[in-house]
Motif scaffolding. Structure first.
Motif, short mmCIF file in Angstrom:
data_model
loop_
_atom_site.label_atom_id
_atom_site.label_comp_id
_atom_site.label_asym_id
_atom_site.label_seq_id
_atom_site.Cartn_x
_atom_site.Cartn_y
_atom_site.Cartn_z
N GLU A 1 32.65 64.74 56.12
CA GLU A 1 34.05 64.81 55.96
C GLU A 1 35.18 63.81 55.77
O GLU A 1 35.26 62.64 56.57
CB GLU A 1 34.98 65.93 56.56
N CYS A 2 36.06 63.57 54.78
CA CYS A 2 37.04 62.59 54.97
C CYS A 2 38.28 63.38 54.41
O CYS A 2 38.65 64.31 54.36
CB CYS A 2 36.37 61.54 54.23
N THR A 3 39.46 62.40 54.03
CA THR A 3 40.57 63.06 53.91
C THR A 3 41.53 61.92 53.55
O THR A 3 41.41 60.78 53.39
CB THR A 3 41.74 63.47 55.72
N ILE A 4 42.05 63.23 52.12
CA ILE A 4 42.70 61.81 51.07
C ILE A 4 44.00 62.26 51.24
O ILE A 4 45.08 63.64 51.26
CB ILE A 4 42.52 61.80 49.56
N THR A 5 45.38 61.41 51.29
CA THR A 5 46.50 62.05 51.86
C THR A 5 47.17 61.03 49.99
O THR A 5 47.51 59.60 49.64
CB THR A 5 47.79 61.16 53.24
N VAL A 6 48.18 62.03 49.45
CA VAL A 6 48.86 61.11 48.56
C VAL A 6 50.33 61.61 48.88
O VAL A 6 50.74 62.39 48.80
CB VAL A 6 48.46 60.86 47.30
N GLU A 7 51.24 60.78 48.83
CA GLU A 7 52.39 61.40 49.23
C GLU A 7 53.11 61.44 48.18
O GLU A 7 54.35 62.58 47.70
CB GLU A 7 53.81 60.05 50.05
N ASP A 8 52.85 60.24 46.73
CA ASP A 8 53.94 60.64 45.49
C ASP A 8 53.21 60.65 44.27
O ASP A 8 52.38 59.36 43.93
CB ASP A 8 55.53 60.57 45.22
N GLY A 9 52.58 62.07 43.55
CA GLY A 9 52.28 61.50 42.33
C GLY A 9 50.28 62.17 42.08
O GLY A 9 50.51 62.91 43.38
N TYR A 10 49.54 61.71 41.13
CA TYR A 10 48.53 62.47 41.36
C TYR A 10 47.16 61.84 41.58
O TYR A 10 47.21 60.72 40.57
CB TYR A 10 48.78 63.29 39.45
N LEU A 11 45.92 62.15 42.30
CA LEU A 11 45.47 61.74 42.30
C LEU A 11 43.56 62.26 41.83
O LEU A 11 43.61 63.53 41.78
CB LEU A 11 44.78 61.03 43.25
N LEU A 12 43.00 61.46 40.70
CA LEU A 12 41.99 62.69 40.29
C LEU A 12 40.83 62.10 41.49
O LEU A 12 40.28 60.39 41.80
CB LEU A 12 41.61 61.77 38.95
N VAL A 13 40.21 62.71 42.08
CA VAL A 13 39.09 62.55 42.71
C VAL A 13 38.02 63.07 42.20
O VAL A 13 37.47 63.89 41.48
CB VAL A 13 39.51 63.84 44.43
N ILE A 14 36.58 62.38 42.50
CA ILE A 14 35.32 62.31 42.08
C ILE A 14 34.51 62.09 42.64
O ILE A 14 34.45 60.83 43.73
CB ILE A 14 35.03 61.70 40.62
N ARG A 15 34.11 62.83 43.65
CA ARG A 15 32.34 62.90 44.95
C ARG A 15 30.97 63.12 43.66
O ARG A 15 30.57 64.15 43.62
CB ARG A 15 33.10 64.33 45.88
N ASN A 16 30.90 62.24 44.40
CA ASN A 16 29.58 61.80 43.91
C ASN A 16 28.36 62.72 45.08
O ASN A 16 28.69 61.33 46.13
CB ASN A 16 29.11 60.92 43.40
N LEU A 17 27.57 63.16 44.63
CA LEU A 17 27.25 64.53 45.98
C LEU A 17 25.68 62.85 46.25
O LEU A 17 24.69 62.42 45.23
CB LEU A 17 26.63 65.39 45.55
#
Length: 215
Positions: free
Chosen positions: A197-213
C-alpha cells in the motif's frame, strides 16, 4: 450505490475483466451501445442498454429483449456522448460511484475524452474510476488516499485542471513532501510501490492517479 458503465473501447482480457465486475458487485450495469458486445463476451447481462444501437449485434438485441433488459435509445446525431448519457442515467439511479470499463484503447480522442470526463463526473458528486485488467485510474482531490495494491505496482500522478499543491507521496520509490505538481507535468510518472500500500495526499487541487497492476 455503485454503477458500472461498459463502453466500446478495448477490453484486453475478458476473463480478468469479468472477475473485476463480479468482485465489485455493482448495483447496476449499463451497456453503452457497442460496450454490450463486451458484456456478451463475458456472459454478463446489463440492466440498461444506452445508445443508437448501431454497434450491437442484432441477435444480441433480441437476446436482451427476451430478458427484459431496459433499452434507452438515442439518435446517432446528438449533443452528448454515450458516456455522458450513461452517467446521467447512473446519477438518476442515485449512483455515488461509477466505474468505466472499455473506456481506453481504440480511438485516441475517445480515450482522452473519457479520461477528461472523469473530472466532470467527480464535480457531479460521483466518484469515478476507469478500470481495465491492467490498471485503475481515479482522482484524489483535497485529501489523503491510501492505495492498496502489490509491491512493485507502478503509480503515476498527473495534475488536473490546475497545479496541485501540497502533494505528498509516501511508501513510493520517489517520495514527495508538500510538493507542487504543475498542470499535466510528467513529474509524477512511473513511481513504484515499495509495499502493498502507499499514500497520496494533495492539499489543494486534483490529481489523476494511475495504478498499473503488477500482474
Amino acid at each position: 450505490m455503485k454503477a458500472c458503465i461498459v463502453l466500446n473501447g478495448i477490453v484486453n482480457n475478458y476473463k480478468s475483466t469479468k472477475e473485476i465486475i463480479e468482485r465489485e458487485n455493482y448495483d447496476y450495469i449499463i451497456g453503452a451501445d457497442g460496450g454490450c458486445n463486451h458484456l456478451n463476451n463475458m456472459g454478463i447481462l446489463p440492466n440498461y442498454v444506452i445508445g443508437d444501437l448501431d454497434s450491437i449485434d442484432e441477435q444480441l438485441i433480441k437476446h436482451y429483449e427476451a430478458h427484459d433488459i431496459i433499452f434507452k435509445k438515442f439518435p446517432t446525431h446528438k449533443d452528448q456522448t454515450d458516456s455522458e448519457i450513461c452517467v446521467h442515467l447512473a446519477k438518476s439511479l442515485d449512483a455515488t460511484q461509477i466505474d468505466f470499463i472499455g473506456a481506453l484503447g481504440g480511438r485516441m480522442d475517445h480515450a482522452l475524452a473519457n479520461i477528461g470526463f472523469m473530472y466532470h463526473v467527480y464535480e457531479m458528486g460521483v466518484e469515478p474510476r476507469i478500470l481495465t485488467s491492467e490498471e485503475e485510474i481515479f482522482i484524489v482531490h483535497n485529501g489523503r488516499k491510501t492505495i492498496k495494491g502489490k509491491k512493485g505496482d507502478t503509480i503515476s500522478i498527473v495534475a488536473l485542471k490546475n497545479d496541485a499543491l501540497g502533494v505528498t507521496l509516501e511508501k513510493l520509490e520517489y517520495p514527495l513532501d508538500q510538493a507542487r505538481v504543475t498542470y499535466l507535468s510528467p513529474l509524477g510518472i512511473s513511481n513504484v510501490m515499495l509495499e502493498d500500500e502507499c499514500t497520496i495526499t494533495v492539499e489543494d487541487g486534483y490529481l489523476l492517479v494511475i495504478r498499473n497492476l503488477n500482474v
